[in-house]
Design a protein around this motif. Structure first.
Motif, PDB file in Angstrom:
ATOM      1  N   PRO A  44      -7.810  11.281   1.399  1.00  0.00           N
ATOM      2  CA  PRO A  44      -9.263  11.165   1.562  1.00  0.00           C
ATOM      3  C   PRO A  44     -10.049  11.806   0.430  1.00  0.00           C
ATOM      4  O   PRO A  44     -11.131  11.321   0.066  1.00  0.00           O
ATOM      5  CB  PRO A  44      -9.538  11.881   2.884  1.00  0.00           C
ATOM      6  CG  PRO A  44      -8.248  11.835   3.626  1.00  0.00           C
ATOM      7  CD  PRO A  44      -7.165  11.861   2.581  1.00  0.00           C
ATOM      8  N   THR A  47     -11.599  10.266  -3.948  1.00  0.00           N
ATOM      9  CA  THR A  47     -12.679   9.297  -3.758  1.00  0.00           C
ATOM     10  C   THR A  47     -12.743   8.267  -4.890  1.00  0.00           C
ATOM     11  O   THR A  47     -13.095   7.109  -4.641  1.00  0.00           O
ATOM     12  CB  THR A  47     -14.034  10.016  -3.619  1.00  0.00           C
ATOM     13  OG1 THR A  47     -14.226  10.861  -4.759  1.00  0.00           O
ATOM     14  CG2 THR A  47     -14.073  10.856  -2.344  1.00  0.00           C
ATOM     15  N   ARG A  50     -10.052   5.677  -4.148  1.00  0.00           N
ATOM     16  CA  ARG A  50     -10.454   4.885  -2.982  1.00  0.00           C
ATOM     17  C   ARG A  50     -11.533   3.874  -3.361  1.00  0.00           C
ATOM     18  O   ARG A  50     -11.471   2.712  -2.969  1.00  0.00           O
ATOM     19  CB  ARG A  50     -10.941   5.797  -1.856  1.00  0.00           C
ATOM     20  CG  ARG A  50      -9.802   6.426  -1.096  1.00  0.00           C
ATOM     21  CD  ARG A  50     -10.324   7.198   0.084  1.00  0.00           C
ATOM     22  NE  ARG A  50      -9.266   7.251   1.082  1.00  0.00           N
ATOM     23  CZ  ARG A  50      -9.474   7.393   2.374  1.00  0.00           C
ATOM     24  NH1 ARG A  50     -10.682   7.516   2.852  1.00  0.00           N
ATOM     25  NH2 ARG A  50      -8.453   7.435   3.207  1.00  0.00           N
ATOM     26  N   ARG A  51     -12.515   4.311  -4.123  1.00  0.00           N
ATOM     27  CA  ARG A  51     -13.589   3.402  -4.532  1.00  0.00           C
ATOM     28  C   ARG A  51     -13.036   2.263  -5.389  1.00  0.00           C
ATOM     29  O   ARG A  51     -13.392   1.087  -5.204  1.00  0.00           O
ATOM     30  CB  ARG A  51     -14.667   4.171  -5.306  1.00  0.00           C
ATOM     31  CG  ARG A  51     -15.772   3.313  -5.869  1.00  0.00           C
ATOM     32  CD  ARG A  51     -16.611   2.684  -4.793  1.00  0.00           C
ATOM     33  NE  ARG A  51     -17.534   1.702  -5.356  1.00  0.00           N
ATOM     34  CZ  ARG A  51     -18.386   1.008  -4.654  1.00  0.00           C
ATOM     35  NH1 ARG A  51     -18.482   1.181  -3.348  1.00  0.00           N
ATOM     36  NH2 ARG A  51     -19.176   0.137  -5.228  1.00  0.00           N
ATOM     37  N   ARG A  64     -22.212   3.744  -1.943  1.00  0.00           N
ATOM     38  CA  ARG A  64     -22.113   4.746  -0.870  1.00  0.00           C
ATOM     39  C   ARG A  64     -21.391   4.202   0.360  1.00  0.00           C
ATOM     40  O   ARG A  64     -21.814   4.406   1.486  1.00  0.00           O
ATOM     41  CB  ARG A  64     -23.513   5.281  -0.508  1.00  0.00           C
ATOM     42  CG  ARG A  64     -24.199   5.989  -1.679  1.00  0.00           C
ATOM     43  CD  ARG A  64     -25.657   6.266  -1.414  1.00  0.00           C
ATOM     44  NE  ARG A  64     -26.432   5.057  -1.139  1.00  0.00           N
ATOM     45  CZ  ARG A  64     -26.892   4.220  -2.068  1.00  0.00           C
ATOM     46  NH1 ARG A  64     -26.667   4.454  -3.345  1.00  0.00           N
ATOM     47  NH2 ARG A  64     -27.586   3.153  -1.712  1.00  0.00           N
ATOM     48  N   THR A  65     -20.301   3.516   0.113  1.00  0.00           N
ATOM     49  CA  THR A  65     -19.484   2.945   1.188  1.00  0.00           C
ATOM     50  C   THR A  65     -18.482   3.977   1.677  1.00  0.00           C
ATOM     51  O   THR A  65     -17.777   4.593   0.880  1.00  0.00           O
ATOM     52  CB  THR A  65     -18.726   1.712   0.675  1.00  0.00           C
ATOM     53  OG1 THR A  65     -19.680   0.728   0.300  1.00  0.00           O
ATOM     54  CG2 THR A  65     -17.798   1.146   1.725  1.00  0.00           C
ATOM     55  N   VAL A  66     -18.411   4.135   3.003  1.00  0.00           N
ATOM     56  CA  VAL A  66     -17.393   4.984   3.627  1.00  0.00           C
ATOM     57  C   VAL A  66     -16.564   4.094   4.540  1.00  0.00           C
ATOM     58  O   VAL A  66     -17.097   3.457   5.449  1.00  0.00           O
ATOM     59  CB  VAL A  66     -18.019   6.137   4.443  1.00  0.00           C
ATOM     60  CG1 VAL A  66     -16.936   6.946   5.141  1.00  0.00           C
ATOM     61  CG2 VAL A  66     -18.877   7.021   3.556  1.00  0.00           C
ATOM     62  N   LEU A  67     -15.263   4.029   4.289  1.00  0.00           N
ATOM     63  CA  LEU A  67     -14.347   3.273   5.133  1.00  0.00           C
ATOM     64  C   LEU A  67     -13.164   4.173   5.442  1.00  0.00           C
ATOM     65  O   LEU A  67     -12.357   4.489   4.559  1.00  0.00           O
ATOM     66  CB  LEU A  67     -13.895   1.985   4.432  1.00  0.00           C
ATOM     67  CG  LEU A  67     -12.943   1.082   5.217  1.00  0.00           C
ATOM     68  CD1 LEU A  67     -13.513   0.707   6.584  1.00  0.00           C
ATOM     69  CD2 LEU A  67     -12.614  -0.164   4.417  1.00  0.00           C
ATOM     70  N   GLN A  68     -13.083   4.611   6.693  1.00  0.00           N
ATOM     71  CA  GLN A  68     -12.025   5.523   7.114  1.00  0.00           C
ATOM     72  C   GLN A  68     -10.695   4.777   7.226  1.00  0.00           C
ATOM     73  O   GLN A  68     -10.647   3.672   7.767  1.00  0.00           O
ATOM     74  CB  GLN A  68     -12.368   6.154   8.471  1.00  0.00           C
ATOM     75  CG  GLN A  68     -13.657   6.946   8.480  1.00  0.00           C
ATOM     76  CD  GLN A  68     -13.531   8.252   7.716  1.00  0.00           C
ATOM     77  OE1 GLN A  68     -12.457   8.802   7.579  1.00  0.00           O
ATOM     78  NE2 GLN A  68     -14.651   8.740   7.219  1.00  0.00           N
ATOM     79  N   ASP A  84     -24.487   1.589   1.767  1.00  0.00           N
ATOM     80  CA  ASP A  84     -24.576   2.584   2.850  1.00  0.00           C
ATOM     81  C   ASP A  84     -23.861   2.127   4.120  1.00  0.00           C
ATOM     82  O   ASP A  84     -24.376   2.272   5.235  1.00  0.00           O
ATOM     83  CB  ASP A  84     -26.046   2.917   3.134  1.00  0.00           C
ATOM     84  CG  ASP A  84     -26.709   3.519   1.909  1.00  0.00           C
ATOM     85  OD1 ASP A  84     -26.224   4.557   1.410  1.00  0.00           O
ATOM     86  OD2 ASP A  84     -27.698   2.941   1.421  1.00  0.00           O
ATOM     87  N   PHE A  86     -20.778   2.407   6.851  1.00  0.00           N
ATOM     88  CA  PHE A  86     -19.808   3.333   7.416  1.00  0.00           C
ATOM     89  C   PHE A  86     -18.907   2.568   8.370  1.00  0.00           C
ATOM     90  O   PHE A  86     -19.381   1.996   9.359  1.00  0.00           O
ATOM     91  CB  PHE A  86     -20.473   4.489   8.174  1.00  0.00           C
ATOM     92  CG  PHE A  86     -19.467   5.468   8.723  1.00  0.00           C
ATOM     93  CD1 PHE A  86     -19.020   6.526   7.941  1.00  0.00           C
ATOM     94  CD2 PHE A  86     -18.933   5.306   9.991  1.00  0.00           C
ATOM     95  CE1 PHE A  86     -18.068   7.417   8.428  1.00  0.00           C
ATOM     96  CE2 PHE A  86     -17.978   6.182  10.488  1.00  0.00           C
ATOM     97  CZ  PHE A  86     -17.547   7.241   9.694  1.00  0.00           C
ATOM     98  N   ASN A  88     -15.494   3.190  10.685  1.00  0.00           N
ATOM     99  CA  ASN A  88     -14.585   4.193  11.199  1.00  0.00           C
ATOM    100  C   ASN A  88     -13.148   3.654  11.272  1.00  0.00           C
ATOM    101  O   ASN A  88     -12.889   2.499  10.925  1.00  0.00           O
ATOM    102  CB  ASN A  88     -15.078   4.686  12.567  1.00  0.00           C
ATOM    103  CG  ASN A  88     -14.842   6.167  12.779  1.00  0.00           C
ATOM    104  OD1 ASN A  88     -13.771   6.669  12.459  1.00  0.00           O
ATOM    105  ND2 ASN A  88     -15.836   6.861  13.299  1.00  0.00           N
TER     106      ASN A  88
END
Length: 197
Positions: A44, A47, A50-51, A64-68, A84, A86, A88
């Motif tokens: 994690p 970054t 991951r990007r 600003r992408t968040v992908l768990q 933006d 998100f 999970n």
């Protein structure tokens, strides 16, 4: 397979008609399985890596992408994600055709977005017979845990989909919708600015 045959199959897919695994085999190079595996096994804190992987996996991905991790996708290359976002854990994209996700979208754990279904009659499911229709999730949507969004659905701007829902038809903008099948229970209004729920 000849290019004319490929174009005919693409046209059938675009119309939401039934096609088979053998017919669609020429699409396999668009799958991003190795990149998805790498993303799901990248620490994690890394970054940058991951990007980089997200831009390799998806057709487009905003800022600003968040992908768990983990997440899963049939292709990955048919998914468009806005700014933006998100997502999970255990988000699944069955993206045999396009999934378009707008800006400021939040998706809770264990959600499935599936563009593909199968005919009811077993004879039509030979060779994994299936049909596919795109999914559109407009800006500022929130999707609760364990939701399933089915082929061809559009979820309108600002709407909230309650946990455990099965969304089989379009949801209008600024609505709270829940259930199996998912139904609108009320509009979202300015009164909700003073409420937690």
């Amino acid at each position: 397979m000849a290019e004319t045959d490929q174009n005919e199959i693409r046209a059938r897919i675009a119309k939401g008609l039934v096609y088979t695994e053998t017919e669609a085999a020429f699409l396999a190079p668009a799958r991003r399985e190795d990149e998805i595996f790498a993303y799901n096994h990248t620490p994690p804190g890394d970054t940058g890596r991951r990007r980089s992987l997200l831009t390799e996996i998806f057709a487009s991905v905003g800022e600003r992408t968040v992908l768990q991790a983990p997440f899963h996708a049939a292709f990955g290359s048919n998914v468009h994600i806005g700014d933006d976002f998100f997502g999970n854990v255990n988000l699944t994209f069955v993206d045999d055709v396009e999934i378009r996700i707008g800006n400021d979208v939040m998706i809770a754990p264990s959600v499935t977005l599936t563009t593909t279904g199968h005919p009811v009659h077993p004879a039509r499911r030979a060779d994994f017979g299936r049909f596919s229709e795109p999914i559109v999730i407009e800006d500022k949507v929130w999707i609760g845990s364990n939701v399933v969004v089915l082929p061809g659905v559009r979820i309108g701007y600002g709407s909230v989909i309650g946990a455990g829902s099965v969304v089989s038809r379009d949801i209008p903008p600024m609505s709270v919708a829940v259930g199996t099948p998912c139904r609108v229970v009320r509009p979202i209004t300015d009164a909700d600015l003073a409420s937690r729920a």
